[in-house]
Design an enzyme around this catalytic site. Structure first.
Site, short mmCIF file in Angstrom:
data_model
loop_
_atom_site.label_atom_id
_atom_site.label_comp_id
_atom_site.label_asym_id
_atom_site.label_seq_id
_atom_site.Cartn_x
_atom_site.Cartn_y
_atom_site.Cartn_z
N GLU A 186 -5.05 -4.91 10.63
CA GLU A 186 -3.86 -4.08 10.89
C GLU A 186 -5.00 -3.31 11.64
O GLU A 186 -5.70 -2.41 12.28
CB GLU A 186 -3.99 -2.92 9.30
CG GLU A 186 -3.94 -3.28 8.13
CD GLU A 186 -3.09 -2.71 7.08
OE1 GLU A 186 -2.56 -3.13 6.48
OE2 GLU A 186 -3.62 -1.20 7.21
N SER A 202 3.26 -2.23 10.26
CA SER A 202 4.58 -2.57 10.50
C SER A 202 5.17 -3.42 10.75
O SER A 202 6.14 -4.07 10.84
CB SER A 202 4.97 -1.74 11.87
OG SER A 202 5.19 -0.43 11.81
N ASN A 245 0.63 -1.14 0.26
CA ASN A 245 -0.51 -0.20 0.03
C ASN A 245 0.85 1.06 0.23
O ASN A 245 1.65 1.75 0.67
CB ASN A 245 -1.32 0.06 1.06
CG ASN A 245 -1.53 1.08 1.61
OD1 ASN A 245 -1.83 1.96 0.59
ND2 ASN A 245 -2.35 1.13 2.52
N GLU A 248 -6.92 4.46 7.79
CA GLU A 248 -6.53 6.12 7.88
C GLU A 248 -8.01 6.82 6.61
O GLU A 248 -8.58 7.85 6.29
CB GLU A 248 -5.12 5.67 6.86
CG GLU A 248 -4.59 5.98 7.91
CD GLU A 248 -2.56 4.83 7.11
OE1 GLU A 248 -2.61 5.36 4.96
OE2 GLU A 248 -2.10 4.73 7.89
N GLY A 283 2.56 2.54 11.05
CA GLY A 283 3.82 3.14 10.08
C GLY A 283 4.60 3.87 11.33
O GLY A 283 4.96 4.81 11.61
N HIS A 288 -10.06 0.93 4.69
CA HIS A 288 -7.92 1.19 4.89
C HIS A 288 -8.69 2.06 7.07
O HIS A 288 -9.39 3.30 6.45
CB HIS A 288 -7.38 2.24 4.42
CG HIS A 288 -5.64 1.54 5.50
ND1 HIS A 288 -5.87 2.74 6.28
CD2 HIS A 288 -4.77 1.01 5.44
CE1 HIS A 288 -3.92 2.09 6.54
NE2 HIS A 288 -3.69 0.98 5.97
N LYS A 337 0.21 4.01 -0.38
CA LYS A 337 -0.63 5.10 0.60
C LYS A 337 -0.28 6.84 -0.46
O LYS A 337 -0.27 6.66 -1.94
CB LYS A 337 0.12 5.23 1.76
CG LYS A 337 -0.30 4.72 2.75
CD LYS A 337 0.27 4.55 4.04
CE LYS A 337 -0.23 3.08 4.60
NZ LYS A 337 -0.03 3.03 6.61
#
Ligand code: 13P
Length: 249
Positions: free
Chosen positions: A166, A212, A9, A96, A172, A94, A11
């Protein structure tokens, strides 16, 4: 046998030239026939990346799509447009997107229907924030995310999905779920699928770990019986690191 999948991904990273160069590097370096490799590129890159990728192990994905099929929705990119580029996957839900762009279960259900209608494969994300993990209620939280969305699909549609777990606290942050934490929740998710759709369906669904995941920890994470690969953010932006994860099985 369910598929092993390693999906990158990207992003909101790489300009077009960088993205094409990265896709080319991945295309040339990947040499596997038992892992499905997916490149989740920005919309702007998809068409060119789809043309660049010739390796049969590598496919292209979008990171989102519009909740409407077409029309006066300025700035949106429809599932039909994505399919017309040669991309095969769409990342949906996702954290985000849920957090920064207000994606609710209702919106995700509309997107899921459009992605499936256009014969694209959703990579559907779920996962809990830190406070839920600290309260120990992550299983209930994640199952509720599934019940409100993908568990409402007819079984024949559900079978086409890839899932990604996730934990938001690991995205991250350099913090990864331990191998025990990953296995426990992946098994919980698979058991919930079995209870809803039957064990045969549950056994065939790939559930990826994201958060991560990198060249160092992928081997241990992927060794878990219910972890079928990874959804990789930062470490998918370097072809060598990404390939090290792909070859971690
Ligand atoms: P990182 O691998 O950078 O933690 O990102 C994970 C992720 O969000 C993939 O979708």
């Amino acid at each position: 046998m369910r598929k092993k999948v390693v999906a990158g991904n990207w992003k909101c990273n790489t300009n077009l030239q960088e993205g094409i160069a990265l896709a080319k590097e991945v295309n040339d370096i990947v040499s596997v026939d038992d892992v499905v490799v997916v490149l989740g590129t920005p919309f702007v890159h998809i068409t060119e990346v789809a043309k660049t990728v010739t390796n049969p192990a590598v496919s292209v994905s979008a990171q989102n799509c519009a909740a409407e099929p077409k029309g006066a929705f300025t700035g949106e990119v429809s599932a039909e447009m994505i399919a017309s580029t040669g991309a095969k996957y769409v990342i949906l839900g996702h954290s985000e997107r849920r957090e920064y762009y207000g994606e609710t279960s209702e919106i995700l259900n509309k997107k899921l229907a459009l992605v499936l209608e256009n014969k694209l494969t959703p990579i559907y994300c779920c996962g809990e924030p830190l406070e839920i993990r600290e309260a120990g209620t992550q299983n209930e939280y994640v199952i509720k995310q599934l019940q409100e969305t993908i568990f409402t699909l007819p079984v024949e549609e559900f079978k086409k999905l890839i899932l990604a777990y996730e934990p938001i606290w690991a995205i991250g942050t350099g913090k990864t779920a331990t191998t025990e934490q990953a296995q426990e929740i992946h098994k919980t998710i698979r058991d919930a699928i079995a209870a809803k759709f039957g064990q045969d369906v549950a056994d065939e669904i790939s559930i990826l770990y994201g958060g991560s995941c990198n060249a160092k920890n992928a081997k241990e994470l992927f060794a878990n019986p219910d972890v079928d690969g990874g959804l990789i953010g930062g470490a998918s932006l370097k072809a060598e690191d990404f390939n090290a994860i792909i070859t971690s099985y």
